[in-house]
Structures are given as C-alpha cells and as structure tokens.
Design an enzyme around this catalytic site. Structure first.
Site, mmCIF file in Angstrom:
data_model
loop_
_atom_site.group_PDB
_atom_site.id
_atom_site.type_symbol
_atom_site.label_atom_id
_atom_site.label_comp_id
_atom_site.label_asym_id
_atom_site.label_seq_id
_atom_site.Cartn_x
_atom_site.Cartn_y
_atom_site.Cartn_z
ATOM 1 N N HIS A 124 0.851 -1.189 0.000
ATOM 2 C CA HIS A 124 0.000 0.000 0.000
ATOM 3 C C HIS A 124 0.886 1.239 0.000
ATOM 4 O O HIS A 124 1.102 1.867 -1.037
ATOM 5 C CB HIS A 124 -0.950 -0.036 1.200
ATOM 6 C CG HIS A 124 -1.840 1.170 1.277
ATOM 7 N ND1 HIS A 124 -1.996 1.896 2.438
ATOM 8 C CD2 HIS A 124 -2.624 1.756 0.346
ATOM 9 C CE1 HIS A 124 -2.849 2.900 2.204
ATOM 10 N NE2 HIS A 124 -3.224 2.836 0.948
ATOM 11 N N CYS A 130 -0.618 0.314 9.696
ATOM 12 C CA CYS A 130 -0.761 1.692 9.207
ATOM 13 C C CYS A 130 -2.157 1.948 8.657
ATOM 14 O O CYS A 130 -2.783 2.943 9.007
ATOM 15 C CB CYS A 130 0.288 1.968 8.134
ATOM 16 S SG CYS A 130 1.950 2.035 8.836
ATOM 17 N N HIS A 131 -2.660 1.070 7.764
ATOM 18 C CA HIS A 131 -3.984 1.294 7.183
ATOM 19 C C HIS A 131 -4.815 0.029 7.150
ATOM 20 O O HIS A 131 -5.809 -0.037 6.429
ATOM 21 C CB HIS A 131 -3.847 1.894 5.772
ATOM 22 C CG HIS A 131 -2.958 3.090 5.740
ATOM 23 N ND1 HIS A 131 -1.640 3.014 5.341
ATOM 24 C CD2 HIS A 131 -3.182 4.379 6.113
ATOM 25 C CE1 HIS A 131 -1.087 4.214 5.454
ATOM 26 N NE2 HIS A 131 -1.994 5.060 5.917
ATOM 27 N N GLY A 132 -4.384 -1.019 7.872
ATOM 28 C CA GLY A 132 -5.220 -2.207 8.063
ATOM 29 C C GLY A 132 -5.237 -3.185 6.918
ATOM 30 O O GLY A 132 -6.288 -3.753 6.589
ATOM 31 N N PRO A 169 -6.426 -1.956 2.093
ATOM 32 C CA PRO A 169 -6.162 -1.148 0.901
ATOM 33 C C PRO A 169 -4.981 -1.572 0.015
ATOM 34 O O PRO A 169 -4.838 -1.052 -1.076
ATOM 35 C CB PRO A 169 -5.877 0.248 1.490
ATOM 36 C CG PRO A 169 -5.349 -0.021 2.854
ATOM 37 C CD PRO A 169 -6.030 -1.253 3.342
#
Lengths: 416, 262, 182
Positions: C122, C146-148, C161
């Site tokens: 990502h 950080c963003h799953g 993501p």
C-alpha cells in the site's frame, strides 16, 4: 544564434516577455563589438569562467558522496576514489581543476599588468578581479582541508594560527575560527559549508566583473582606445570561435594532468590521514599559494609576516594610481617592460622559495625577492611612469593592425 | 643607458635561472634529504600505456598475506577486489573465508566473529593503534593501502626500501631495535628487513628472490593505492586523441572565420 | 546571422565551410555527451552498494512455525518456516477470488519456506506478524497497522487497501539450509 528580428515565432514570443535573445546578442553575440586585435592572452577571461563552472559541477557531484566529519572525511574521499562510478575521475578533475583555475587566472592577471588593463577607466574592473582572486584563495584553502590528510590538517593549523598575530583579539578569533582548541571536526564542518558557498559568491562577483568590463569594453594590445567601428569586430563569431579553440588547447593540458599525472601538483603527505599528534617534516600549501607563503615567512616577526602577506595583495589594489605612466601598455615602455619580466621571474622565485624549508640560502633569497616585489610596485612603477619617455604608440587599433599587414577591405564589415 | 639587447639578455638569464632552480627542486623522484637517489627497476604499469601484470599482482598479494599482514593493515582493500587482480569469484570467496571479521550485535547483543565474505574488507591485524604500538615496541606499522601514493617516489621508493637494507656504516649508531636503510628518512627504520630469499613459496612456482618479491609487492600495493590506474590511462589515450582532433578542427574553424580579418 | 562573407565562389566553398562547421559541431556535441555521462553515472549505486546486492541466509536456526527478518538491499525480508496447517490454509483459497491472483505454489520454491519482502504494497510500512505475539490479521499471516491490510499465510493481500501481494524476491537454495537472496 538568433538575432532579435528572427522570424521564428517562438523566439518572438519569448523575446517580448523576456528579451533574453537580444540581451545575449548584445553581450556575447554579433551585437557586441570587441577590439579586433586581441591576442590569445585575451582568452583567459572566458577560460577562467569555464573552469569555474567545471569546479562547481564537479564539486556539487563530489558533495553527494563526501562526508564532512573528522571521523569519516578521509574514508569518504577514498570511497569516492574506489567505489563511486567514475569517482576517481571526478575527484581528479576537481583537484587538478583548482590548479588550472589558478594558472589561468594568474596568466589573466599578468596580462592585465603588462597591458595596463587596470588603468582608467577600468580601475573598478581590476578591483573586482582582485576580490575574485581573494575569494578563490579562501575557497582553495578551505577545499584543501576537506580530504583531512596530514597536509590538510597542518596547513590549516598554520594558517589559522596566523590570526593570533592580531593584537588583543587574535587568540579569541582563532578559537572562534576553530570552534574549539585546535583544528578538529567542527572546523572541518564549517570549512565544508563555506567551501560550498564561496564559489557562488565568486559567480556573483564575476557577473559584476563582466558587467564592468562591458561598460567600456576590453582593453587591447596597443592600449589605444577604440575610436570607431573600424577598430572592432563582432564578438560572435570571431571571439567565440577563438575562445573555443583556446578551450580545446586548455582541455588537452588539463587532460594531461588528470589522466597521466593526477598527483604531481599535490603533496604525498595528504594521502596520510590527519594526525594531530604528529607534524609532517615540511608543511607546504599548494603551488598556487607558494609565493604568498614565501612572503609570509620572509618577515621574522609573526604579525609582520601576516601584514606583509596581506600587503602583497593589498598593494595590487593601488596600482591604477601607482602606475603613473600615460601610456597603457608595456610594449611601448621598453625600460618598464624589462621590470615587468623581472617581476614575473621574482614571483616564480618566491614560489620556489615557498616550496622549500626556510633554511640556508632560501632565507636570504626569499627576503630579497620579497623586497623586490614591494619595490616594484611602490618605487619602480611610479618612477618609471614619471621618468621614462615611452615610444610612440600607434594612432589607432586599425592603423596598428594595418601596419602588421592584417585586415583588408572587409575591415568595413565590422559591426555597427 | 642600457641597450634593448642587454636588457633582453638580462631578462632571459633571469628567467633561465628561475626555471632552473624550480626544475632542480621539483619532482618527487628524490627521496628525503639525507637519503640516496631511488632505484628505478621499471614497472609494467608505468608510463602512459602502463598496465598491471596479473601474475605480479597475485604474487604481490601472496607476499602481503604471508609477510606483511601480521603487522600492517590494508583497510581499503575489499575481498571483492580479488577478481580484479585475476582470481576467479570462487577463489576470491575461498580466500575471504580464510579470514575472520567481527559482526553483530547478535540477538543477545553480543559481537561475534564470522568468516569474511566478498563484501568485507581485509581485517586489520590489530584491534586499534594502541594495540599495534604495544605489539611493536611503540612503533605503529602504517596501513599500506595508500602507501604508494603517500610517499615521494611511490613504487620506486617502496622497491628501494624493501631491497635497500644494508649494514650500517661505521659512523652510524643504530638505536635499539632499529635497522639501517639508506632510503628511509633518517636512515633508521623500526621495521626489520621483511623479505628473505625464498621467504614465500609462490603459488605459481616463480622463484622468490628478494628482488622478485619486492617487485611483486610494490606492484600489488600500487594496485591497492590506485585500482583505477589502467582505466585512467586507457581513458586518457582516448580523451587525448579526441581532444587533439577536436582542437585541430576548432583551429580550422577559427582560421576560416578569421580569414578576412587577417 | 552576420557570418563573414567570402569573396570566393559561394556554392562549393559554402558547402565545404558548412561541412567543417557541422563536423566540428558534431565532434563537440559527442564530446560533451561523453563528458556528461560520468556526472550522471556517479549517482548510480556505487560498487560497495552493489556488493551488498545479494545476501546469504542460514536457515538452520529457524524452527517450524518460527519467522525471521533479514535485511536485503536495505529492506526487511520475512522468512517463515510454515507449518503444515499454514500451507494447507494457503492452498485451500480460490485463486480467482484474490485481489492479486497468485497460487501459493507460484510464490514458494519449497513449500515450508515462505520468503517475501516485508514492505506493505500500500504505502510502504513494515507489516506485523513475524513474532508469535504480533497481531497476524484475520488470515493468520501478517497485519499492517498503518492502514489495516491483512495478508494470508502465503503473504497475499486479502483485506484492506494494499493492491498487491507481498513481493517475492529472487532467491535460490544453496543447500537445504541456506539461501541466497538477490
């Protein structure tokens, strides 16, 4: 190169918004008149500008790999030499480029002295040139410290110690320069910053230097002012191609040093990492600083030596007024001309004295050569001007060119 | 009143004197002041077309390994440089693996020793300068990576030094532990003569005379100091020829453009 | 352009003159290009950086179910000694359902050794999951905080993501217990 009335629409679009093309034409193009009789000594100015560019480009590239800290500087230079692609080439270009820069500039300065290029109305042009020389010396001195070899370290120690000769405030100034109690990493770090900065200051002064030059135009080998278009030719294409040819010759000489003898002009001791506990047997600067080093050591007193060294350049600021002759160039001053050559030999001798230890016959020779140096400017120059009857210069540039058999009907082709 | 001719002669002689002085005192081919003129045995890498002899380089490396490395470091020489002096990559890996380097810290925070790899540099025989001095009577055996560039005379100096050990003359009193060598500054050197006839058994079978070993070692150390030497000189030829041609063309252009002025 | 005119015949002399200018210009241009190349190439990786282009790793200390992180070209590389259950979980996924379809067999040379560059595809964080105490996400693999992004036991993106699976670097087995990456 396009002239301002080129039909090209892109050129016109730009020209209307920023008249760069006509500006170029008027400064270095076919629209800039130059005396038609310039000899090859007049190549040195543009050549110096080119070498400055070479130093800046190679220097910026080196700075991508160099580490300005006492613990890593020497190793980082070896990293450049061994690991960085073409690192050895870029490093040798930069170190030998510095020598070439001074060679070109010294020829340029001696040309100025022979042909009286410092005389009215070019006094400020001369001063700007001397400022460039001082900035070059400071840049070169600091640059030599950066590899952090024995000569880097000890040369820096000797020269920064000179400031302690200043009465009262000398010692605090030295401590301030060092950032400590001796030359060490803090000194190296600030020298790197300033070494990166000064060449750009030089570029600024060079711009002023060229600007001042263009107000009254170049001097020429007769010393007689330009009287009209019959005395001039357009800078482009005549001097652009002559400068390019001169650049070719210069590059051959430069390539010899870089590829076949890259360490001759340097000192082997600088391949020994700096050691604050061990002084090399002889501390010497690079060749281009040797005459000043000799003058410094010629005076037995520390402050006296510093003052003499400063005065050796300071006196140069005064020569537009020390030279009292009404005739510009030494060509028509047969007695003064001989003293010019003696001065040149004297400077070479000073350089040789500076390269050797201050012992034995070198001491006396250094003192005599220093004495002559100052006598030349303070006594010979004014008296030669007052008492020598010069030969009669030609009436004009054109007439001198015609005398020598040059020029023909197309002398009329000169720019308007 | 002095004539023009007399002044010209004066100018010429002053110049000649100045130039003469400069030339006499210039040049790195002389050793330190109280030492002898250097020997010049001639090396294949000297001159504008010089190249290294791979055999000499490999033998020189062997001399370094077997004679010098017990006291002298070679920190800028990496094992990945070995293929450049003629070893194969496998041979280079095997040579590297003979040496131990310190690595770490490991998961427990300890430093550990492991065999060297190609990316590693030649390890120093001593942990630091103090250890080196205490093992050598207070003298510090210098790192040899740049020795050829760090001495006036370069490879000739090195060769002269290595083959130059003599009995001291009667008027010289040797300091304790010192040896006499007329090529060393001060003529007394703390390093005893390192090379002896057949001191090394060369892998390629070459007879190991002192002269041979000194030559080979000087060649190898020149390579270590200047790995780019062959590239530099090779590029130099091409650049010179190119520049001479370009300058000739530029001269022709200049003459052509200036023809109507002259 | 005010070039000097010549009083000899225009045609032949002009072409000879132009040829000289063109030849000189070409020569100068070539020279300039050759001179500029070193200034550009010096920014490419230097030989000491290239020497670290490959890393050898000894796998013998790694136990089943354990993972280690090594550095290769200054990046983290995850090496996990997968259990049979983890391999089975990776194989039983329908490849067509994946955002970045790759069969587990394509991503490993030996089933039990999963070797991947541990940088989330990502925006470049280092996912968690190497230690037993780390969160491993919903698919038993790795989880990027950080963003799953969730990666499975084959290092493939399953949720979140990240657009692609964790990249597999070039490597070869030097023996059963050692590999060379790069």
């Amino acid at each position: 190169m396009s002239s301002p009335d080129s039909g090209n629409r892109i050129v016109q679009w730009i020209e209307y918004r920023l008249p760069i093309f006509s500006w170029l034409d008027h400064t270095v193009g076919s629209g800039y008149p130059a005396p038609k009789n310039l000899n090859y000594l007049w190549n040195m100015g543009s050549l110096a500008g080119i070498v400055l560019m070479i130093q800046i480009v190679t220097g910026i590239v080196l700075a991508m790999h160099y580490v300005p800290h006492g613990d890593m500087a020497f190793d980082s230079v070896e990293h450049i030499m061994r690991n960085v692609n073409y690192g050895w080439l870029i490093r040798y270009l930069h170190s030998n480029g510095a020598s070439m820069f001074f060679l070109v500039v010294y020829i340029h300065i001696f040309r100025g002295m022979y042909y009286g290029s410092y005389k009215y109305p070019r006094e400020l042009l001369w001063w700007l040139g001397l400022v460039i020389l001082l900035l070059m010396m400071a840049s070169a001195f600091m640059g030599y410290v950066l590899p952090w070899g024995q000569m880097s370290f000890w040369g820096a120690t000797v020269i920064t110690n000179l400031f302690s000769a200043i009465p009262l405030i000398g010692e605090p100034i030295v401590t301030w320069l060092w950032g400590g109690f001796a030359i060490a990493s803090p000194t190296l770090q600030r020298f790197f910053s300033l070494h990166y900065l000064l060449p750009f200051v030089i570029v600024g002064i060079v711009i002023l230097h060229i600007w001042a030059l263009h107000i009254h135009g170049s001097n020429n080998p007769t010393g007689i002012d330009v009287k009209g278009p019959q005395d001039t030719i357009p800078f482009h294409p005549y001097y652009t191609v002559k400068d390019l040819f001169g650049l070719g010759v210069f590059l051959i000489i430069f390539a010899y040093w870089v590829f076949y003898n890259p360490n001759y002009l340097g000192h082997p001791d600088n391949y020994i990492p700096a050691n604050p506990l061990q002084t090399p047997p002889h501390i010497v600067p690079e060749w281009y600083l040797l005459p000043f080093y000799a003058i410094l050591r010629a005076i037995p007193d520390k402050l006296g030596g510093v003052i003499a060294m400063g005065a050796s350049i300071g006196v140069l600021f005064l020569i537009p007024w020390l030279d009292t002759s009404r005739v510009r160039v030494a060509t028509f001053r047969p007695i003064y001309k001989q003293f010019f050559w003696i001065l040149l030999a004297d400077v070479v001798i000073l350089g040789w004295v500076g390269a050797n230890p201050p012992e034995g016959h070198f001491i006396l020779i250094g003192q005599l050569a220093t004495t002559y140096y100052f006598l030349h400017f303070l006594i010979v120059m004014p008296f030669a001007g007052w008492f020598e009857s010069p030969r009669k210069p030609p009436d004009s540039i054109s007439s001198s060119v015609l005398e020598k058999g040059g020029g023909n009907a197309s002398a009329k082709e000169a720019v308007q | 009143m002095t004539s023009y001719r007399q002044m010209t002669r004066l100018r010429a002689s002053v110049f000649a004197l100045a130039t003469g002085f400069i030339l006499l005192s210039a040049g790195p081919s002389l050793a330190a002041e109280d030492s002898r003129t250097l020997k010049s045995p001639g090396f294949s890498f000297q001159g504008p077309f010089g190249t290294f002899d791979r055999g000499e380089l490999q033998r020189g490396f062997q001399v370094y390994q077997e004679v010098c490395s017990s006291c002298h470091a070679l920190k800028y020489f990496a094992f990945r440089n070995l293929p450049r002096i003629g070893f194969s990559e496998d041979q280079a890996k095997a040579i590297a693996a003979e040496y131990e380097v310190t690595d770490g810290p490991d998961v427990e925070g300890e430093m550990f020793e492991r065999p060297a790899r190609l990316a590693d540099h030649m390890p120093s025989p001593f942990a630091n300068d103090n250890a080196a001095r205490s093992a050598n009577n207070g003298a510090l055996p210098p790192d040899l990576s740049l020795m050829v560039k760090a001495r006036a005379g370069g490879e000739d100096y090195l060769y002269s030094l290595l083959t130059g050990y003599e009995d001291p003359p009667s008027d010289v009193e040797l300091g304790e532990g010192m040896s006499f060598n007329p090529y060393f500054g001060g003529r007394q050197i703390a390093m005893p003569p390192p090379l002896f006839e057949d001191g090394v058994e060369y892998a390629d079978g070459t007879a190991a005379s002192v002269d041979q070993m000194a030559r080979d070692l000087s060649t190898f150390l020149t390579w270590v100091a200047e790995p780019d030497l062959e590239t530099r000189k090779g590029m130099g030829i091409k650049v010179m020829i190119f520049l001479i041609l370009l300058t000739a063309l530029l001269y022709m252009v200049k003459r052509k453009v200036w023809r109507d002025i002259h | 352009m005010s070039t000097p005119t010549s009083d000899s015949g225009q045609g032949d002399d002009a072409s000879r003159r132009d040829f000289l200018y063109i030849a000189t210009g070409a020569f100068g241009g070539i020279g300039t290009a050759l001179a500029i190349w070193p200034l550009i190439d010096q920014m490419n990786p230097s030989s000491d950086v290239l020497a670290l282009a490959s890393t050898e790793v000894d796998l013998s200390p790694v136990e089943e179910g354990q993972a280690i992180t090594v550095v290769w070209r200054s990046k983290p590389v995850f090496i996990r000694y997968r259990t049979a259950a983890e391999i089975e979980a990776a194989r039983s996924v329908d490849v067509d359902d994946l955002r970045h379809p790759e069969a587990d067999e394509e991503r490993v040379q030996q089933d039990k050794w999963l070797i991947m560059v541990g940088i989330c595809t990502h925006l470049g964080c280092v996912p968690l999951g190497q230690k037993a105490t780390d969160p491993q996400g919903e698919f038993g693999g790795w989880f990027c905080p950080c963003h799953g992004s969730h990666y499975d036991t084959s290092g493939r993106i399953r949720k979140g993501p990240a657009p692609e699976n964790l990249p597999v670097p070039p490597y070869e087995f030097l023996s059963d217990t050692s590999i060379k990456i790069g």
